[in-house]
Scaffold this motif. Sequence first.
Motif, mmCIF file in Angstrom:
data_model
loop_
_atom_site.group_PDB
_atom_site.id
_atom_site.type_symbol
_atom_site.label_atom_id
_atom_site.label_comp_id
_atom_site.label_asym_id
_atom_site.label_seq_id
_atom_site.Cartn_x
_atom_site.Cartn_y
_atom_site.Cartn_z
ATOM 1 N N GLN A 1 0.836 -1.203 0.000
ATOM 2 C CA GLN A 1 0.000 0.000 0.000
ATOM 3 C C GLN A 1 0.873 1.256 0.000
ATOM 4 O OE1 GLN A 1 -2.701 0.218 3.316
ATOM 5 N NE2 GLN A 1 -3.900 1.849 2.375
ATOM 6 N N ILE A 2 1.940 1.259 0.790
ATOM 7 C CA ILE A 2 2.857 2.412 0.827
ATOM 8 C C ILE A 2 3.439 2.647 -0.556
ATOM 9 C CG2 ILE A 2 5.113 3.188 1.664
ATOM 10 C CD1 ILE A 2 4.442 1.795 4.353
ATOM 11 N N LYS A 3 3.936 1.591 -1.203
ATOM 12 C CA LYS A 3 4.540 1.735 -2.532
ATOM 13 C C LYS A 3 3.521 2.258 -3.544
ATOM 14 C CE LYS A 3 6.191 -2.450 -2.766
ATOM 15 N NZ LYS A 3 6.939 -3.683 -3.121
ATOM 16 N N HIS A 4 2.317 1.720 -3.487
ATOM 17 C CA HIS A 4 1.265 2.153 -4.423
ATOM 18 C C HIS A 4 0.926 3.634 -4.213
ATOM 19 C CE1 HIS A 4 -2.184 1.898 -7.047
ATOM 20 N NE2 HIS A 4 -2.958 2.381 -6.085
ATOM 21 N N GLN A 5 0.786 4.048 -2.958
ATOM 22 C CA GLN A 5 0.437 5.441 -2.672
ATOM 23 C C GLN A 5 1.574 6.389 -3.035
ATOM 24 O OE1 GLN A 5 -0.845 5.124 1.408
ATOM 25 N NE2 GLN A 5 -2.916 4.549 0.816
ATOM 26 N N LEU A 6 2.824 5.972 -2.813
ATOM 27 C CA LEU A 6 3.958 6.804 -3.222
ATOM 28 C C LEU A 6 3.981 6.950 -4.739
ATOM 29 C CD1 LEU A 6 6.867 5.531 -0.947
ATOM 30 C CD2 LEU A 6 5.934 7.856 -0.998
ATOM 31 N N ASP A 7 3.737 5.862 -5.443
ATOM 32 C CA ASP A 7 3.749 5.862 -6.907
ATOM 33 C C ASP A 7 2.707 6.815 -7.496
ATOM 34 O OD1 ASP A 7 5.433 4.753 -8.748
ATOM 35 O OD2 ASP A 7 4.589 2.737 -8.627
ATOM 36 N N ARG A 8 1.610 7.008 -6.795
ATOM 37 C CA ARG A 8 0.521 7.866 -7.283
ATOM 38 C C ARG A 8 0.769 9.348 -7.036
ATOM 39 N NH1 ARG A 8 -4.383 5.521 -4.458
ATOM 40 N NH2 ARG A 8 -5.053 7.648 -4.760
ATOM 41 N N VAL B 1 6.511 12.315 -7.701
ATOM 42 C CA VAL B 1 7.283 11.075 -7.616
ATOM 43 C C VAL B 1 7.411 10.474 -9.013
ATOM 44 C CG1 VAL B 1 7.310 8.710 -6.711
ATOM 45 C CG2 VAL B 1 6.608 10.610 -5.238
ATOM 46 N N TYR B 2 8.669 10.203 -9.426
ATOM 47 C CA TYR B 2 8.911 9.613 -10.735
ATOM 48 C C TYR B 2 9.005 8.093 -10.681
ATOM 49 C CZ TYR B 2 9.894 14.279 -12.437
ATOM 50 O OH TYR B 2 9.786 15.595 -12.777
ATOM 51 N N GLN B 3 9.603 7.574 -9.602
ATOM 52 C CA GLN B 3 9.811 6.136 -9.535
ATOM 53 C C GLN B 3 9.955 5.692 -8.086
ATOM 54 O OE1 GLN B 3 13.277 4.920 -11.708
ATOM 55 N NE2 GLN B 3 12.674 2.782 -11.762
ATOM 56 N N VAL B 4 9.426 4.522 -7.788
ATOM 57 C CA VAL B 4 9.573 3.900 -6.463
ATOM 58 C C VAL B 4 10.145 2.508 -6.676
ATOM 59 C CG1 VAL B 4 8.396 3.114 -4.375
ATOM 60 C CG2 VAL B 4 7.583 5.169 -5.549
ATOM 61 N N VAL B 5 11.270 2.222 -6.023
ATOM 62 C CA VAL B 5 11.898 0.913 -6.142
ATOM 63 C C VAL B 5 12.052 0.333 -4.742
ATOM 64 C CG1 VAL B 5 13.969 -0.356 -6.851
ATOM 65 C CG2 VAL B 5 13.141 1.554 -8.234
ATOM 66 N N ASP B 6 11.556 -0.876 -4.548
ATOM 67 C CA ASP B 6 11.723 -1.587 -3.283
ATOM 68 C C ASP B 6 13.064 -2.309 -3.349
ATOM 69 O OD1 ASP B 6 11.626 -3.171 -1.017
ATOM 70 O OD2 ASP B 6 9.532 -3.729 -1.284
ATOM 71 N N MET B 7 14.081 -1.718 -2.729
ATOM 72 C CA MET B 7 15.436 -2.265 -2.776
ATOM 73 C C MET B 7 15.503 -3.628 -2.091
ATOM 74 S SD MET B 7 16.828 0.115 -4.480
ATOM 75 C CE MET B 7 18.586 0.082 -4.421
ATOM 76 N N THR B 8 14.619 -3.881 -1.151
ATOM 77 C CA THR B 8 14.595 -5.153 -0.435
ATOM 78 C C THR B 8 14.142 -6.273 -1.363
ATOM 79 O OG1 THR B 8 14.063 -3.952 1.576
ATOM 80 C CG2 THR B 8 13.724 -6.322 1.624
ATOM 81 N N GLN B 9 13.171 -6.002 -2.211
ATOM 82 C CA GLN B 9 12.658 -7.032 -3.110
ATOM 83 C C GLN B 9 13.607 -7.335 -4.250
ATOM 84 O OE1 GLN B 9 8.679 -5.881 -4.274
ATOM 85 N NE2 GLN B 9 7.828 -7.308 -2.776
ATOM 86 N N THR B 10 14.400 -6.368 -4.672
ATOM 87 C CA THR B 10 15.329 -6.613 -5.781
ATOM 88 C C THR B 10 16.426 -7.582 -5.366
ATOM 89 O OG1 THR B 10 16.794 -4.776 -5.252
ATOM 90 C CG2 THR B 10 14.951 -4.308 -6.747
ATOM 91 N N LYS B 11 16.741 -7.619 -4.072
ATOM 92 C CA LYS B 11 17.792 -8.473 -3.517
ATOM 93 C C LYS B 11 19.128 -8.242 -4.199
ATOM 94 C CE LYS B 11 14.775 -12.229 -1.967
ATOM 95 N NZ LYS B 11 14.213 -11.647 -0.862
#
Length: 180
Positions: A77-84, A88-98
């Motif tokens: 939900q946080i990522k989705h709301q930031l993306d909207r 904000v141009y881009q949101v990347v979850d650094m934890t998921q990219t591993k």
Amino acid sequence: MNQPASAYFIEERHDPNETHTLAVLVQNEPGVLARVIGLFSGRGYNIESLTVSETEAQKHLSRITIVTTGTPMVIAQIKHQLDRMIPVYQVVDMTQTKRSIERELAMVKVRGQGEHRVESLRLADAFRARVIDATTESFVFEITGNTDKINQFIDLMRPLGLVEVSRTGVAAIGRGPEGM
């Protein structure tokens, strides 16, 4: 006291909390950071660490690195709301990219004399911390590494005379040739 009866079967969920590092590329303009932070505070989300800096001066872009904790649903939900959000141009979850490197810098002030002083220097050497200020009664160490390493160093310095800690917050970047 008994719970009121319900016609609905509500399954209690106890999803575990996860810690995620989010890299957010935003327009570098006044008020953007306040809006991003407002999203967290307005919904009761916690920020464990926050780092912000301009990364591309020609394009007027800044990078916000946020470490936050929540259930997988809350993180999504946080990522989705930031993306909207508009700036904000881009949101990347650094934890998921591993495939990311995370580092933090801390300055740690320790007061001590005699054996405590010698032990704090020995531990600093083992953790590759540098002495950046020294007096006859204290040291200030600079240590860089992942959050766990810094926490461990601080915990070991407590009984030796820890006075004060100043931390930068987490900075993260992806491995490999690709950019964010």
